[in-house]
Motif scaffolding. Structure first.
Motif, mmCIF file in Angstrom:
data_model
loop_
_atom_site.group_PDB
_atom_site.id
_atom_site.type_symbol
_atom_site.label_atom_id
_atom_site.label_comp_id
_atom_site.label_asym_id
_atom_site.label_seq_id
_atom_site.Cartn_x
_atom_site.Cartn_y
_atom_site.Cartn_z
ATOM 1 N N ASN A 227 2.383 4.290 -3.600
ATOM 2 C CA ASN A 227 2.648 5.325 -2.467
ATOM 3 C C ASN A 227 3.337 6.389 -3.152
ATOM 4 O O ASN A 227 3.090 7.735 -2.620
ATOM 5 C CB ASN A 227 3.527 4.605 -1.397
ATOM 6 N N TYR A 232 -2.123 6.636 -1.142
ATOM 7 C CA TYR A 232 -2.514 6.247 0.144
ATOM 8 C C TYR A 232 -2.600 7.465 0.974
ATOM 9 O O TYR A 232 -3.261 7.582 1.887
ATOM 10 C CB TYR A 232 -1.543 5.255 1.071
ATOM 11 N N ARG A 235 -6.046 8.820 0.465
ATOM 12 C CA ARG A 235 -6.818 8.114 1.119
ATOM 13 C C ARG A 235 -6.936 8.270 2.421
ATOM 14 O O ARG A 235 -8.102 8.205 3.064
ATOM 15 C CB ARG A 235 -6.522 6.670 0.997
ATOM 16 N N TYR A 238 -2.816 3.970 5.299
ATOM 17 C CA TYR A 238 -1.912 3.157 4.435
ATOM 18 C C TYR A 238 -2.326 1.449 4.902
ATOM 19 O O TYR A 238 -1.316 0.754 5.132
ATOM 20 C CB TYR A 238 -0.677 3.349 4.777
ATOM 21 N N GLU B 14 -11.829 0.203 2.589
ATOM 22 C CA GLU B 14 -10.596 1.140 2.597
ATOM 23 C C GLU B 14 -10.697 2.245 1.746
ATOM 24 O O GLU B 14 -10.324 3.418 1.917
ATOM 25 C CB GLU B 14 -9.404 0.255 2.630
#
Lengths: 265, 118
Positions: A227, A232, A235, A238, B14
């Motif tokens: 983090n 994240y 991306r 989370y 993901e």
């Protein structure tokens, strides 16, 4: 949007999520269910073995007239012996027949220590504190998950750090508990408080749980570092925080039952 | 294939997440419920310890402790693990097997009473 009506045939026909969760989260749930079976087998073994021994009689414990926060080292010390050295409590209770091989010891007579309160009889206080630490670290974890759902990178860092600290605090408490128990003479095969099975099950189950906590702390540290690096944020979601969060809550959940079975029942 | 007609329903890893296509994603439900459950769990833990000292050991006390454990588990799984906001079938998949396990747990505690008495 996700609110499409899908016919029953296509729900399980592939290409969608019947449980409406992502693959990773579903697999974490399946893993946690299988892990719950493992812990259940340990607790089922504990329950069966514990009740294969008679409990310590209430009249025996009451005959001690032990008061809360009373100094047991002084009360049970032999005359002329320095009360602050050596264990007087266990030999005295063995002589009285309260700790013996044939009766399961009462947990409030075994786990009655608290840091910096040497010799005082403080039953179950320390383990209640451990439970509250783990519940609190579960709360900071779920607040981290909530921050991740809002995409708040700084808040995720803050809550993950607090969760890691909570995990280390719990591990430290457990190390202290083990040290006391081992210094009193408890081993996997020996137990001055009563039947050896008591110590074997204590080390087995709390050790298994403690290693889960340790693994959870390692996972939390990995998520914390990712983090900080912005993995994240780049991306766009989370979800990894949520998945590790599920594992961490599971560890808390198992402790609720370890607490119930080892210290209360 | 019928699933190909539902173009928006698409599952993505993901790592390969593409925000333009739908993925099942949890959203925030605020923090007030979390803190409420924290105070309930703390209260139940303290109530357990109080019950330990004011209630002499008995089978009914053990049933009480196990029920308290299940109530605490309900709040942890429901709120902290987000289960009450998930699809109902997922909840059944997890909770039903555990219901049998809890029955087995009580059963073996009862059974242990008869070991070593022969």
């Amino acid at each position: 949007m996700s609110t499409q009506t899908i016919s029953k045939a296509s729900t399980w026909g592939g290409g969608n999520s019947p449980f409406n969760v992502s693959y990773g989260k579903l697999m974490m749930w399946v893993f946690l269910l299988s892990d719950a079976f493992t812990f259940s087998s340990l607790l089922i073994g504990y329950g069966a073995l514990r009740y294969s021994y008679p409990s310590t009689e209430l009249a025996q414990i009451e005959s001690l007239e032990l008061g809360f926060a009373q100094n047991v080292q002084e009360q049970f010390a032999a005359p002329g012996v320095d009360a602050h050295h050596g264990e007087h409590f266990i030999p005295a209770l063995r002589d009285l027949g309260i700790f013996n091989e044939f009766q399961w010891p009462s947990p409030d007579l075994v786990f009655n220590h608290f840091p910096f309160a040497h010799g005082l009889h403080l039953p179950l206080i320390f383990v209640s504190l451990m439970t509250l630490i783990l519940i609190l670290s579960s709360v900071t974890m779920v607040l981290g998950v909530e921050a991740g759902q809002r995409g708040d990178q700084k808040a995720v860092s803050k809550w993950m750090l607090l969760t890691i600290i909570g995990g280390f605090m719990f591990l430290g408490c457990q190390a202290w508990e083990w040290t006391n128990f081992i210094n009193a003479g408890a081993r996997m095969w020996a137990n001055p408080y009563g039947p050896p099975a008591f110590a074997a099950l204590f080390f087995g189950v709390t050790g298994f749980h403690g290693f889960h906590v340790f693994s959870g702390v390692v996972l939390n540290i990995i998520v914390y570092i990712n983090n900080l690096k912005g993995t994240y944020a780049n991306r766009g979601h989370y979800e990894m925080v949520e998945k590790v969060g599920l594992y961490w809550h599971f560890v808390d959940l198992v402790w609720v039952f370890v607490f119930t079975f080892f210290y209360l029942i | 294939m019928s699933s190909q007609t539902n173009q928006k329903v698409d599952i993505h890893d993901e790592v390969n997440y593409d925000p333009t296509v739908w993925v099942p994603k949890a959203h925030s439900h605020g923090t007030s419920d979390i803190w409420k459950k924290f105070w309930i769990l703390s209260f139940l833990t303290v109530a357990d310890v109080v019950a330990y000292f004011i209630w002499p050991p008995s089978i009914s006390r053990n049933i009480f402790f196990i029920l308290m454990g299940i109530i605490k588990a309900w709040f942890i799984v429901g709120t902290f693990m987000h289960m009450k906001h998930e699809h109902k079938k997922l909840g059944y998949m997890i909770i039903l097997p555990m219901a049998f396990v809890i029955f087995f747990l009580y059963w073996m505690m009862y059974e242990g009473n008869f070991w070593g008495t022969f």
